[in-house]
Design an enzyme around this catalytic site. Structure first.
Site, PDB file in Angstrom:
ATOM      1  N   GLY A  57     -38.902 -16.715   1.232  1.00 49.75           N
ATOM      2  CA  GLY A  57     -39.792 -16.171   0.051  1.00 49.75           C
ATOM      3  C   GLY A  57     -39.391 -16.273  -1.398  1.00 49.75           C
ATOM      4  O   GLY A  57     -37.886 -16.310  -1.551  1.00 49.75           O
ATOM      5  N   PRO A  58     -39.911 -16.246  -2.483  1.00 45.42           N
ATOM      6  CA  PRO A  58     -39.189 -16.203  -3.764  1.00 45.42           C
ATOM      7  C   PRO A  58     -38.903 -14.835  -4.006  1.00 45.42           C
ATOM      8  O   PRO A  58     -39.303 -13.773  -3.480  1.00 45.42           O
ATOM      9  CB  PRO A  58     -40.312 -16.460  -4.564  1.00 45.42           C
ATOM     10  CG  PRO A  58     -41.834 -16.093  -3.786  1.00 45.42           C
ATOM     11  CD  PRO A  58     -41.404 -16.171  -2.409  1.00 45.42           C
ATOM     12  N   GLY A  59     -37.919 -14.506  -5.118  1.00 43.26           N
ATOM     13  CA  GLY A  59     -37.529 -13.261  -5.444  1.00 43.26           C
ATOM     14  C   GLY A  59     -36.346 -12.878  -4.938  1.00 43.26           C
ATOM     15  O   GLY A  59     -35.565 -13.496  -4.111  1.00 43.26           O
ATOM     16  N   CYS A  87     -33.324 -17.333   5.194  1.00 44.43           N
ATOM     17  CA  CYS A  87     -33.187 -17.279   3.569  1.00 44.43           C
ATOM     18  C   CYS A  87     -33.388 -15.990   3.000  1.00 44.43           C
ATOM     19  O   CYS A  87     -32.517 -15.171   3.269  1.00 44.43           O
ATOM     20  CB  CYS A  87     -34.161 -18.279   3.114  1.00 44.43           C
ATOM     21  SG  CYS A  87     -33.846 -18.959   1.259  1.00 44.43           S
ATOM     22  N   SER A 137     -31.446 -20.021  -4.572  1.00 38.26           N
ATOM     23  CA  SER A 137     -30.662 -19.776  -5.886  1.00 38.26           C
ATOM     24  C   SER A 137     -29.766 -18.464  -5.672  1.00 38.26           C
ATOM     25  O   SER A 137     -29.099 -18.141  -6.444  1.00 38.26           O
ATOM     26  CB  SER A 137     -31.474 -19.563  -6.977  1.00 38.26           C
ATOM     27  OG  SER A 137     -32.738 -18.640  -6.711  1.00 38.26           O
ATOM     28  N   LEU A 138     -30.292 -17.564  -4.614  1.00 39.93           N
ATOM     29  CA  LEU A 138     -29.428 -16.542  -4.476  1.00 39.93           C
ATOM     30  C   LEU A 138     -28.573 -16.439  -3.002  1.00 39.93           C
ATOM     31  O   LEU A 138     -28.901 -17.352  -2.264  1.00 39.93           O
ATOM     32  CB  LEU A 138     -30.352 -15.107  -4.251  1.00 39.93           C
ATOM     33  CG  LEU A 138     -31.260 -15.031  -5.371  1.00 39.93           C
ATOM     34  CD1 LEU A 138     -32.067 -13.714  -5.075  1.00 39.93           C
ATOM     35  CD2 LEU A 138     -30.523 -14.628  -6.678  1.00 39.93           C
ATOM     36  N   HIS A 199     -32.543 -23.223   6.072  1.00 39.50           N
ATOM     37  CA  HIS A 199     -33.826 -23.451   6.681  1.00 39.50           C
ATOM     38  C   HIS A 199     -34.075 -24.054   7.947  1.00 39.50           C
ATOM     39  O   HIS A 199     -33.750 -25.354   7.864  1.00 39.50           O
ATOM     40  CB  HIS A 199     -34.994 -23.978   5.443  1.00 39.50           C
ATOM     41  CG  HIS A 199     -35.381 -22.984   4.382  1.00 39.50           C
ATOM     42  ND1 HIS A 199     -36.653 -22.839   4.216  1.00 39.50           N
ATOM     43  CD2 HIS A 199     -34.648 -22.574   3.503  1.00 39.50           C
ATOM     44  CE1 HIS A 199     -36.555 -21.946   3.080  1.00 39.50           C
ATOM     45  NE2 HIS A 199     -35.621 -21.853   2.682  1.00 39.50           N
ATOM     46  N   GLU A 201     -36.673 -24.538   9.782  1.00 43.93           N
ATOM     47  CA  GLU A 201     -37.684 -25.111   9.660  1.00 43.93           C
ATOM     48  C   GLU A 201     -37.866 -26.337   8.728  1.00 43.93           C
ATOM     49  O   GLU A 201     -38.769 -27.054   8.865  1.00 43.93           O
ATOM     50  CB  GLU A 201     -39.088 -24.169   9.682  1.00 43.93           C
ATOM     51  CG  GLU A 201     -39.010 -23.856   8.020  1.00 43.93           C
ATOM     52  CD  GLU A 201     -37.865 -22.797   7.531  1.00 43.93           C
ATOM     53  OE1 GLU A 201     -38.412 -22.722   6.373  1.00 43.93           O
ATOM     54  OE2 GLU A 201     -36.968 -22.547   8.166  1.00 43.93           O
TER      55      GLU A 201
END
Length: 220
Positions: A57-59, A87, A137-138, A199, A201
Site C-alpha cells: 500500500g501507499p504511505g 512491501c 520508495s521506503l 512483491h 504477486e
C-alpha cells in the site's frame, strides 16, 4: 484454510488474492476474506483466520491513515496467527516492533532485482539470487532484534550529477556508485510473522507462487 487479507488500499492486493486462490493446500483451496484496513481489530478477529496477509500500500507505517488496523493486527493477532506481510506489510511489521523505516536510495517501481536469502520459511527450496519485482520508495533502515533479516538485495546507488556532491545524493548511505545491501525479508524470532519487501504477486517475481505456497504450508 481461512486466509484473511488486510488490504492497505493497493492495486496489487487482488493479485495476492489470486495467487492464494490458485493454490491447493492439503488438497483444498483456501477460503479468502478481504478486509480494508479501515476495519476494526474485532472485525478481523471475527473472520477466525488460519493465516493473515498484510498487503502492500501507499504511505508510511507511522501514519495511522495509511495502515489503519494493520498495526493492531500485527501486535495483537500475528503472535498467534501466521502472518505474511508484503512491501508496506514488511515496513509496518518492522516499525510496529520497534525498528525504523526510511527512504530507499532511490524509488523503484517495477524493476526486478536478485534476492539473496537464508533458504528458510517462505524461501524454502528457492534458488539463490532469484529475481523479484520491487515497487517501493521506503525500506527498513533498522530492524529490531526480535526479527532476523531473511533476505537482502544489493542496490547500486546512482552516480551523482557532476555539479552535485555525492553526499547530497546518497546521504549517509555511502559514496555515490556504491552497492548497498537492502532488507528484502524479515522473520520474527518467536512469532509466526514473515514479511518481504518485494512483491511475490508481481509477474517480475518468477518464484512468487512458491513464496506464497511456502507460507501457506507453514500455516497448516
Amino acid at each position: 484454510m481461512r486466509v484473511t487479507v488486510v488490504d492497505n488500499y493497493d492495486s496489487f492486493t487482488y493479485n495476492l488474492v489470486e495467487y492464494v486462490s490458485d493454490l491447493e493446500i492439503d488438497g483444498e483451496r483456501p477460503t479468502i476474506e478481504v478486509l480494508k484496513n479501515a476495519a476494526s481489530l474485532a472485525e478481523v478477529r471475527d473472520t477466525d483466520p488460519d493465516a493473515l496477509l498484510i498487503s502492500p500500500g501507499p504511505g508510511h507505517p507511522k501514519n495511522d491513515r495509511d495502515v489503519g488496523v494493520t498495526m493492531p493486527v500485527l501486535r495483537e493477532l500475528s503472535p498467534e496467527v501466521p502472518t505474511l506481510g508484503v512491501c508496506l506489510g514488511l515496513e509496518a511489521a518492522v516499525y510496529e516492533y520497534g525498528g525504523s523505516v526510511g527512504h530507499a536510495p532511490e524509488p523503484i517501481h517495477g524493476k526486478a532485482f536478485p534476492v539473496d536469502h537464508d533458504g528458510a520459511g517462505v524461501f524454502t527450496g528457492l534458488e539463490q539470487g532469484f529475481r523479484a519485482g520491487r515497487y517501493h520508495s521506503l525500506v527498513a533502515t533498522s530492524v529490531p532484534d526480535c526479527f532476523e533479516v531473511s533476505a537482502t538485495t544489493d542496490h547500486r546507488v546512482p552516480a551523482a550529477d557532476a555539479d552535485e556532491p555525492a553526499a547530497s545524493r546518497s546521504g549517509e548511505r555511502g559514496a555515490s556508485g556504491d552497492a548497498e545491501s537492502l532488507v528484502m525479508g524479515v522473520r520474527h524470532r518467536e512469532h509466526p510473522i514473515e514479511a518481504v519487501q518485494f512483491h511475490p504477486e508481481s509477474v517480475l517475481t518468477a518464484v512468487g507462487h512458491d513464496v506464497i505456497r511456502n507460507f501457506l504450508i507453514e500455516c497448516v
